[in-house]
Scaffold this motif. Structure first.
Motif, PDB file in Angstrom:
ATOM      1  N   LEU A 199      52.233  19.054  -1.439  1.00  0.00           N
ATOM      2  CA  LEU A 199      51.775  18.238  -2.561  1.00  0.00           C
ATOM      3  C   LEU A 199      52.898  17.350  -3.083  1.00  0.00           C
ATOM      4  O   LEU A 199      52.681  16.163  -3.385  1.00  0.00           O
ATOM      5  N   MET A 200      54.094  17.897  -3.170  1.00  0.00           N
ATOM      6  CA  MET A 200      55.230  17.092  -3.625  1.00  0.00           C
ATOM      7  C   MET A 200      55.562  15.995  -2.624  1.00  0.00           C
ATOM      8  O   MET A 200      55.848  14.855  -3.002  1.00  0.00           O
ATOM      9  N   TYR A 201      55.554  16.345  -1.356  1.00  0.00           N
ATOM     10  CA  TYR A 201      55.890  15.355  -0.322  1.00  0.00           C
ATOM     11  C   TYR A 201      54.930  14.169  -0.356  1.00  0.00           C
ATOM     12  O   TYR A 201      55.335  13.017  -0.192  1.00  0.00           O
ATOM     13  N   LEU A 202      53.658  14.448  -0.633  1.00  0.00           N
ATOM     14  CA  LEU A 202      52.646  13.387  -0.596  1.00  0.00           C
ATOM     15  C   LEU A 202      52.504  12.648  -1.921  1.00  0.00           C
ATOM     16  O   LEU A 202      52.253  11.429  -1.926  1.00  0.00           O
ATOM     17  N   TYR A 203      52.672  13.343  -3.042  1.00  0.00           N
ATOM     18  CA  TYR A 203      52.250  12.743  -4.313  1.00  0.00           C
ATOM     19  C   TYR A 203      53.304  12.712  -5.424  1.00  0.00           C
ATOM     20  O   TYR A 203      53.081  12.049  -6.440  1.00  0.00           O
ATOM     21  N   LEU A 204      54.406  13.411  -5.293  1.00  0.00           N
ATOM     22  CA  LEU A 204      55.343  13.492  -6.409  1.00  0.00           C
ATOM     23  C   LEU A 204      56.092  12.173  -6.591  1.00  0.00           C
ATOM     24  O   LEU A 204      56.749  11.692  -5.659  1.00  0.00           O
ATOM     25  N   PRO A 205      56.034  11.572  -7.788  1.00  0.00           N
ATOM     26  CA  PRO A 205      56.757  10.317  -8.033  1.00  0.00           C
ATOM     27  C   PRO A 205      58.198  10.589  -8.438  1.00  0.00           C
ATOM     28  O   PRO A 205      58.543  11.691  -8.862  1.00  0.00           O
ATOM     29  N   GLU A 206      59.022   9.558  -8.302  1.00  0.00           N
ATOM     30  CA  GLU A 206      60.388   9.649  -8.795  1.00  0.00           C
ATOM     31  C   GLU A 206      60.408   9.250 -10.269  1.00  0.00           C
ATOM     32  O   GLU A 206      59.544   8.517 -10.738  1.00  0.00           O
ATOM     33  N   SER A 207      61.395   9.750 -10.989  1.00  0.00           N
ATOM     34  CA  SER A 207      61.525   9.448 -12.409  1.00  0.00           C
ATOM     35  C   SER A 207      61.924   7.990 -12.625  1.00  0.00           C
ATOM     36  O   SER A 207      62.924   7.524 -12.053  1.00  0.00           O
ATOM     37  N   PRO A 208      61.187   7.232 -13.466  1.00  0.00           N
ATOM     38  CA  PRO A 208      61.578   5.849 -13.741  1.00  0.00           C
ATOM     39  C   PRO A 208      62.897   5.766 -14.497  1.00  0.00           C
ATOM     40  O   PRO A 208      63.667   4.822 -14.311  1.00  0.00           O
ATOM     41  N   HIS A 209      63.174   6.750 -15.349  1.00  0.00           N
ATOM     42  CA  HIS A 209      64.445   6.762 -16.070  1.00  0.00           C
ATOM     43  C   HIS A 209      65.607   6.923 -15.092  1.00  0.00           C
ATOM     44  O   HIS A 209      66.632   6.246 -15.207  1.00  0.00           O
ATOM     45  N   TRP A 210      65.462   7.827 -14.123  1.00  0.00           N
ATOM     46  CA  TRP A 210      66.520   8.032 -13.136  1.00  0.00           C
ATOM     47  C   TRP A 210      66.706   6.779 -12.287  1.00  0.00           C
ATOM     48  O   TRP A 210      67.839   6.382 -12.003  1.00  0.00           O
ATOM     49  N   LEU A 211      65.613   6.144 -11.892  1.00  0.00           N
ATOM     50  CA  LEU A 211      65.711   4.913 -11.103  1.00  0.00           C
ATOM     51  C   LEU A 211      66.450   3.822 -11.870  1.00  0.00           C
ATOM     52  O   LEU A 211      67.260   3.077 -11.290  1.00  0.00           O
ATOM     53  N   MET A 212      66.214   3.728 -13.161  1.00  0.00           N
ATOM     54  CA  MET A 212      66.904   2.728 -13.973  1.00  0.00           C
ATOM     55  C   MET A 212      68.403   3.010 -14.036  1.00  0.00           C
ATOM     56  O   MET A 212      69.230   2.100 -13.913  1.00  0.00           O
ATOM     57  N   VAL A 213      68.755   4.270 -14.225  1.00  0.00           N
ATOM     58  CA  VAL A 213      70.166   4.646 -14.297  1.00  0.00           C
ATOM     59  C   VAL A 213      70.874   4.338 -12.976  1.00  0.00           C
ATOM     60  O   VAL A 213      72.051   3.987 -12.951  1.00  0.00           O
ATOM     61  N   GLN A 214      70.124   4.432 -11.861  1.00  0.00           N
ATOM     62  CA  GLN A 214      70.685   4.144 -10.542  1.00  0.00           C
ATOM     63  C   GLN A 214      70.721   2.651 -10.220  1.00  0.00           C
ATOM     64  O   GLN A 214      71.182   2.252  -9.148  1.00  0.00           O
ATOM     65  N   GLY A 215      70.219   1.821 -11.126  1.00  0.00           N
ATOM     66  CA  GLY A 215      70.186   0.381 -10.873  1.00  0.00           C
ATOM     67  C   GLY A 215      69.022  -0.056 -10.003  1.00  0.00           C
ATOM     68  O   GLY A 215      68.995  -1.186  -9.510  1.00  0.00           O
ATOM     69  N   ARG A 216      68.021   0.823  -9.817  1.00  0.00           N
ATOM     70  CA  ARG A 216      66.850   0.517  -8.974  1.00  0.00           C
ATOM     71  C   ARG A 216      65.682   0.119  -9.877  1.00  0.00           C
ATOM     72  O   ARG A 216      64.642   0.768  -9.933  1.00  0.00           O
ATOM     73  N   ARG A 217      65.889  -0.970 -10.585  1.00  0.00           N
ATOM     74  CA  ARG A 217      64.935  -1.413 -11.603  1.00  0.00           C
ATOM     75  C   ARG A 217      63.576  -1.768 -11.018  1.00  0.00           C
ATOM     76  O   ARG A 217      62.532  -1.425 -11.584  1.00  0.00           O
ATOM     77  N   GLU A 218      63.561  -2.435  -9.860  1.00  0.00           N
ATOM     78  CA  GLU A 218      62.292  -2.854  -9.260  1.00  0.00           C
ATOM     79  C   GLU A 218      61.438  -1.642  -8.871  1.00  0.00           C
ATOM     80  O   GLU A 218      60.219  -1.655  -9.035  1.00  0.00           O
ATOM     81  N   GLU A 219      62.071  -0.587  -8.371  1.00  0.00           N
ATOM     82  CA  GLU A 219      61.330   0.624  -8.008  1.00  0.00           C
ATOM     83  C   GLU A 219      60.751   1.300  -9.246  1.00  0.00           C
ATOM     84  O   GLU A 219      59.627   1.829  -9.206  1.00  0.00           O
ATOM     85  N   ALA A 220      61.512   1.298 -10.333  1.00  0.00           N
ATOM     86  CA  ALA A 220      61.007   1.873 -11.582  1.00  0.00           C
ATOM     87  C   ALA A 220      59.782   1.101 -12.065  1.00  0.00           C
ATOM     88  O   ALA A 220      58.778   1.690 -12.499  1.00  0.00           O
ATOM     89  N   GLU A 221      59.853  -0.232 -11.988  1.00  0.00           N
ATOM     90  CA  GLU A 221      58.719  -1.058 -12.406  1.00  0.00           C
ATOM     91  C   GLU A 221      57.503  -0.808 -11.518  1.00  0.00           C
ATOM     92  O   GLU A 221      56.360  -0.771 -12.007  1.00  0.00           O
ATOM     93  N   GLU A 222      57.745  -0.599 -10.220  1.00  0.00           N
ATOM     94  CA  GLU A 222      56.631  -0.336  -9.295  1.00  0.00           C
ATOM     95  C   GLU A 222      55.964   0.995  -9.601  1.00  0.00           C
ATOM     96  O   GLU A 222      54.732   1.110  -9.604  1.00  0.00           O
ATOM     97  N   GLU A 223      56.781   2.032  -9.871  1.00  0.00           N
ATOM     98  CA  GLU A 223      56.220   3.350 -10.185  1.00  0.00           C
ATOM     99  C   GLU A 223      55.398   3.298 -11.474  1.00  0.00           C
ATOM    100  O   GLU A 223      54.299   3.862 -11.559  1.00  0.00           O
ATOM    101  N   ILE A 224      55.919   2.617 -12.488  1.00  0.00           N
ATOM    102  CA  ILE A 224      55.201   2.512 -13.762  1.00  0.00           C
ATOM    103  C   ILE A 224      53.890   1.752 -13.581  1.00  0.00           C
ATOM    104  O   ILE A 224      52.850   2.116 -14.150  1.00  0.00           O
ATOM    105  N   SER A 225      53.909   0.700 -12.758  1.00  0.00           N
ATOM    106  CA  SER A 225      52.696  -0.090 -12.503  1.00  0.00           C
ATOM    107  C   SER A 225      51.626   0.754 -11.827  1.00  0.00           C
ATOM    108  O   SER A 225      50.430   0.601 -12.101  1.00  0.00           O
TER     109      SER A 225
END
Length: 487
Positions: free
Chosen positions: A215-241
């Motif tokens: 279930l985690m492998y297929l559906y678990l999302p990454e944290s948008p806060h963690w993505l932002m801290v890593q400088g991966r802003r576009e991925e955070a925006e995609e997850e939120i969308s």
């Protein structure tokens, strides 16, 4: 839709962001709760329930393991400490991995470790192999709650944050404990005559963790806060969308998120860990550490020694003892639900909820020493476990709100590791105390609860209703923090 015309919006520190774009917190509050949040909660609950089961399994197997390998009381207590040693290692490494490699990847990894160790435990041929397997299981379990808690907090809208985290770390954990008791009763009734019924119990208690892996492998999302801290802003925006789309909501500003003022943050290094002891976090780190230590000793010490006391003081059989422990779990769930309401009441908040639990646990622990019969003993012991579970659950939410996203998983895991150390020593300490006097056992629980009371009265920060902070630089200085008297 709706993003334009907002003007300056609040950043992680509560101050307007110069870009005029919404922060992650603003976007999540706008998106609200939906199906993806609840499925994330379900997956996280499987992990936490597995943790809850593993924490009571070793104490429930007091009699069969002693008979299987001819263990004395100290030998069995040492076996319990081995599990908590694994938990300590998992705590120390899991948080660093979660801040370095992400919440999703870390949860996948530790779940596999947990599954391997748990399945191997059921096949152990001697006490040494069993101890090694339980140590490995403990490593996996030790990372589950801190990382799952961080991920759930970081995806939750502000008004839902406390409720979801309380349900996760409190109710799901307690239900896992109850399920372990039920499994023990069923396995004992079905296979008690073979002497190997405990192996089937250990095997079944691993299943929630095993089911969570695909279930985690297929559906678990990454944290948008963690993505932002890593400088991966576009991925955070995609997850939120994606979450907004699932909820039928148009994200603010076309899904754009305000950039962090300080850029990507280096993690999983010595300098990263020492950030917990800087001027902005040292008080929070000290308080969280004390709270976890107190709760870890009382909660896990009680889980370990209570079934032993039922067997030795009141000569309860396996089925009756397990059923009695289930009563305690029901009381525990009711207490967590009460704390879930109390902690969101203005004027009480996180501090007031924790203080109430510590004070009540202190009083009831003292009352256990003067209980007159088995009914009073069971009632008061159910209250001890339930009352310490209140602050033990609240501290996961409180710690997640006190610490910035850059240090959240590492900080919770590091501070909680001292709770695991206390838990690691609890089986030996409570066994020694029980051999001396039952009064000493509950005197130790009362003393620890008193330390928790002192810590919460001295610590002044309240986080109720405040946005999550992304970086250490955004944490308010003491002079900027609102200091309120408790209650």
């Amino acid at each position: 839709a709706g993003g334009e015309g907002r003007g300056m919006v609040s950043g992680g520190s509560g101050k307007p962001h110069p870009s005029g774009l919404p922060t992650v917190e603003e976007q999540l509050n706008h998106v609200g709760m939906g199906s993806k949040h609840w499925f994330l909660f379900f997956i996280s609950s499987l992990l936490v329930a597995a943790d809850g089961m593993e924490m009571v399994v070793i104490s429930l197997l007091h009699d069969p393991l002693r008979k299987e390998w001819d263990l004395d009381e100290l030998g069995f207590a040492s076996l319990g400490s081995v599990v908590f040693a694994g938990l300590l290692v998992g705590n120390l490494t899991g948080g660093l991995f979660a801040d370095k490699f992400g919440r999703r990847n870390t949860l996948l990894g530790v779940s596999i470790v947990f599954a391997v160790g748990g399945l191997a435990s059921a096949l152990a041929v001697d006490v040494l192999s069993f101890a090694i397997c339980r140590f490995i299981t403990g490593i996996g379990v030790g990372s589950m709650i801190p990382v799952a808690d961080s991920l759930m907090i970081e995806w939750s809208p502000t008004e839902w944050r406390g409720r979801l985290a309380m349900l996760l770390t409190g109710v799901a954990f307690a239900l896992g404990s109850m399920f372990a008791c039920l499994v023990g009763i069923v396995m004992h009734d079905l296979f008690g005559g073979t002497g190997a019924w405990w192996r089937y119990m250990v095997l079944v208690c691993v299943l929630p963790g095993v089911v969570s892996i695909p279930l985690m492998y297929l559906y678990l999302p990454e944290s948008p806060h963690w993505l932002m801290v890593q400088g991966r802003r576009e991925e955070a925006e995609e997850e939120i969308s994606l979450f907004a789309q699932a909820n039928g909501v148009d994200p603010l500003a076309g899904g754009k998120v305000a950039p962090l003022d300080h850029g990507p943050h280096e993690v999983a290094s010595l300098s990263h860990l020492t950030g917990l002891f800087g001027s902005k976090l040292i008080k929070s780190t000290a308080f969280i550490t004390i709270a976890y230590t107190v709760c870890g000793f009382v909660y896990y010490g009680h889980i370990f020694i209570y079934p032993i006391l039922l067997e030795e003081e009141y000569h309860m059989e396996v089925r009756e003892a397990y059923g009695t422990m289930m009563i305690g779990v029901v009381v525990e769930i009711a207490t967590v639900l009460a704390c879930m309401v109390i902690m969101d009441v203005p004027g009480i908040g996180r501090r007031g909820a924790m203080a109430s639990g510590f004070v009540a646990c202190f009083v009831v622990s003292c009352l256990v020493t003067v209980s007159q019969n088995v009914s009073q003993f069971v009632f008061l012991n159910s209250a001890v476990r339930a009352l310490i579970e209140g602050p033990f659950t609240v501290i996961y939410i409180y710690a997640g709100e006190l610490l910035p996203s850059s240090h959240r998983a590492t900080g919770i895991s590091f501070c909680n590791s001292f709770g695991r150390i206390a838990a690691m020593g609890a089986p030996v300490v409570t066994t020694w105390a029980e051999e001396t006097s039952i009064i000493l056992v509950f005197g130790l629980f009362a003393a620890a609860s008193g330390l928790g009371c002192l810590a919460i009265f001295l610590f002044k920060r309240e986080t109720l209703g405040k946005p999550l902070v992304e970086l250490v630089e955004d944490v308010e200085d003491d002079e900027d923090e609102e200091h309120r008297p408790l209650l």
